[in-house]
Write an enzyme that holds these catalytic residues in place. Structure first.
Site, PDB file in Angstrom:
ATOM      1  N   ILE A  13       0.837  -1.201   0.000  1.00 32.08           N
ATOM      2  CA  ILE A  13       0.000   0.000   0.000  1.00 32.08           C
ATOM      3  C   ILE A  13       0.869   1.247   0.000  1.00 32.08           C
ATOM      4  O   ILE A  13       0.591   2.216  -0.716  1.00 32.08           O
ATOM      5  CB  ILE A  13      -0.955  -0.003   1.205  1.00 32.08           C
ATOM      6  CG1 ILE A  13      -1.949  -1.162   1.105  1.00 32.08           C
ATOM      7  CG2 ILE A  13      -1.710   1.323   1.311  1.00 32.08           C
ATOM      8  CD1 ILE A  13      -2.875  -1.299   2.307  1.00 32.08           C
ATOM      9  N   ASP A  62      12.538   3.232  12.338  1.00 36.30           N
ATOM     10  CA  ASP A  62      11.928   1.977  12.770  1.00 36.30           C
ATOM     11  C   ASP A  62      10.830   2.301  13.776  1.00 36.30           C
ATOM     12  O   ASP A  62      11.047   3.076  14.712  1.00 36.30           O
ATOM     13  CB  ASP A  62      13.006   1.099  13.425  1.00 36.30           C
ATOM     14  CG  ASP A  62      12.536  -0.315  13.712  1.00 36.30           C
ATOM     15  OD1 ASP A  62      11.377  -0.486  14.141  1.00 36.30           O
ATOM     16  OD2 ASP A  62      13.320  -1.263  13.522  1.00 36.30           O
ATOM     17  N   TYR A 155      -3.179 -10.283  14.608  1.00 40.65           N
ATOM     18  CA  TYR A 155      -3.081  -9.178  13.652  1.00 40.65           C
ATOM     19  C   TYR A 155      -4.280  -8.247  13.786  1.00 40.65           C
ATOM     20  O   TYR A 155      -4.140  -7.026  13.860  1.00 40.65           O
ATOM     21  CB  TYR A 155      -2.982  -9.699  12.223  1.00 40.65           C
ATOM     22  CG  TYR A 155      -3.033  -8.586  11.186  1.00 40.65           C
ATOM     23  CD1 TYR A 155      -1.908  -7.797  10.944  1.00 40.65           C
ATOM     24  CD2 TYR A 155      -4.198  -8.318  10.475  1.00 40.65           C
ATOM     25  CE1 TYR A 155      -1.948  -6.767  10.019  1.00 40.65           C
ATOM     26  CE2 TYR A 155      -4.248  -7.299   9.542  1.00 40.65           C
ATOM     27  CZ  TYR A 155      -3.120  -6.522   9.322  1.00 40.65           C
ATOM     28  OH  TYR A 155      -3.174  -5.501   8.410  1.00 40.65           O
ATOM     29  N   LYS A 159      -4.316  -4.257  15.009  1.00 39.04           N
ATOM     30  CA  LYS A 159      -4.845  -3.138  14.224  1.00 39.04           C
ATOM     31  C   LYS A 159      -5.926  -2.402  14.999  1.00 39.04           C
ATOM     32  O   LYS A 159      -6.006  -1.166  14.954  1.00 39.04           O
ATOM     33  CB  LYS A 159      -5.407  -3.651  12.889  1.00 39.04           C
ATOM     34  CG  LYS A 159      -4.384  -4.283  11.971  1.00 39.04           C
ATOM     35  CD  LYS A 159      -3.251  -3.354  11.601  1.00 39.04           C
ATOM     36  CE  LYS A 159      -3.638  -2.311  10.585  1.00 39.04           C
ATOM     37  NZ  LYS A 159      -2.470  -1.544  10.063  1.00 39.04           N
ATOM     38  N   VAL A 187      -6.990  -6.152   0.098  1.00 39.49           N
ATOM     39  CA  VAL A 187      -6.374  -5.273  -0.897  1.00 39.49           C
ATOM     40  C   VAL A 187      -5.775  -6.099  -2.032  1.00 39.49           C
ATOM     41  O   VAL A 187      -4.902  -6.943  -1.828  1.00 39.49           O
ATOM     42  CB  VAL A 187      -5.286  -4.386  -0.249  1.00 39.49           C
ATOM     43  CG1 VAL A 187      -4.671  -3.463  -1.296  1.00 39.49           C
ATOM     44  CG2 VAL A 187      -5.874  -3.572   0.897  1.00 39.49           C
TER      45      VAL A 187
END
Length: 342
Positions: A13, A62, A155, A159, A187
């Site tokens: 992305i 980072d 995951y 998020k 996506v």
């Protein structure tokens, strides 16, 4: 035009966001964790149509460390925070994903606030909206939040808690910094190189015949170029401040419907794509030994339909037909395989 920072520019992305910004006339900075990836990133962008002398600076930063972020945001008008920490193996605990994701978001927001950045656009995910809920007969909207106590995968939990932390920061410590969030569904779209999203991995496995049958779940899909376009709209439109936007092209699709589109559009090149659907009980059994299936076990049998009506109404966003994107995704992956084989 603006000076814009894109975090994680070497990601799928992120790279398309850079291309969209450059095409719109903006100057771009982007961060990578490893400076050795700069040549690869520039090659990907040129493959996507960027000029070799495009106004792009590649910086090292980072998300797990403070170093580099103050310099990265200094003088920027906006930040597209696309990057998210990744792991090379399955996490031993949820915190192994949640902590770096949440801390990384806060690190970028603090730096942006202190540098006087106008707006940050956060790349969140449908994973922060549609998971951990009982079955329902209406699409998910931006008012919904994933239930992190429902045994979801790390995951999606990361998020959700990262986006929650971002909104809490803006409310309590933001100082005038504006925030908008983009929550993409699966996506898809053309690849610029071998580093692409997990949703494309599903298409890849279907094409190469490594899955014997389609898994039974339904989710929305969206073209990566439309996701990048939505990021730019969320960055520039005054109406986007303080808002979340689901990125989805049309209704959700069952995996068997994706397979049918591949067969229709690709003909014999889709011979490896499964034509039958695996029963949920069988998929759950296989998930005990298959790492790829294990990450999907909580959505087997579910329909995670979500609507992008808000983005279309408020920002004038118009996603392309997902059938075209699915076909272009397959064509791009097959071309990449041909290039590797040559």
């Amino acid at each position: 035009m603006s000076e814009v920072l894109v975090t994680g520019g070497s990601g799928y992305i992120g790279s398309w966001c850079i291309l969209a910004l450059l095409n719109a006339g903006h100057s771009v900075r982007t961060t990578v964790r490893n400076p050795s990836r700069e040549p690869e990133l520039r090659a990907m962008l040129q493959h996507g149509g960027a000029a070799h002398d495009a106004p792009l600076r590649v910086l090292t930063a980072d998300l797990t460390r403070d170093a580099g972020w103050a310099d990265a945001v200094q003088g920027c008008d906006a930040v597209l925070h696309v990057a998210s920490p990744t792991l090379t193996s399955a996490p031993r605990s949820d915190d192994e994903m949640v902590t770096p994701a949440r801390d990384g978001v806060l690190r970028v927001l603090r730096a942006a606030r202190d540098a006087g950045v106008r707006r940050v656009v956060l790349t969140s995910a449908i994973g922060a909206i549609a998971y951990g809920h009982p079955d329902r007969d209406r699409p998910f909207t931006e008012d919904d939040w994933t239930n992190v106590d429902a045994g979801i995968e790390p995951y999606q939990k990361s998020k959700t808690l990262a986006e929650r932390a971002a909104w809490d920061f803006i409310e309590t410590q933001g100082g005038g910094l504006e925030l908008a969030a983009v929550n993409p569904t699966g996506v898809l779209g053309p690849v610029l190189g071998p580093d692409y999203s997990p949703s494309l991995g599903l298409i890849k496995r279907m094409l190469d015949g490594s899955v014997p049958a389609s898994l039974k779940f339904a989710t929305g899909y969206v073209d990566v170029r439309d996701v990048a376009d939505l990021h730019l709209r969320a960055m520039t439109d005054p109406a986007a401040a303080g808002e979340r936007f689901i990125a989805a092209s049309g209704r959700s699709l069952w995996v068997r419907e994706v397979a049918a589109i591949l067969h229709e559009r690709l003909g014999e090149r889709a011979d490896g794509v499964p034509s039958r659907e695996m029963p949920v009980w069988a998929a759950r059994g296989l998930s005990l030994v298959n790492p790829d299936l294990r990450t999907l076990r909580t959505i087997l049998g579910k329909n995670l339909d979500a609507t992008s009506e808000k983005a279309q109404r408020l920002l004038g966003w118009k996603p392309r037909p997902i059938e075209d994107t699915i076909a272009e995704t397959a064509e791009s992956l097959l071309a990449l395989d041909d290039t590797r084989a040559a």
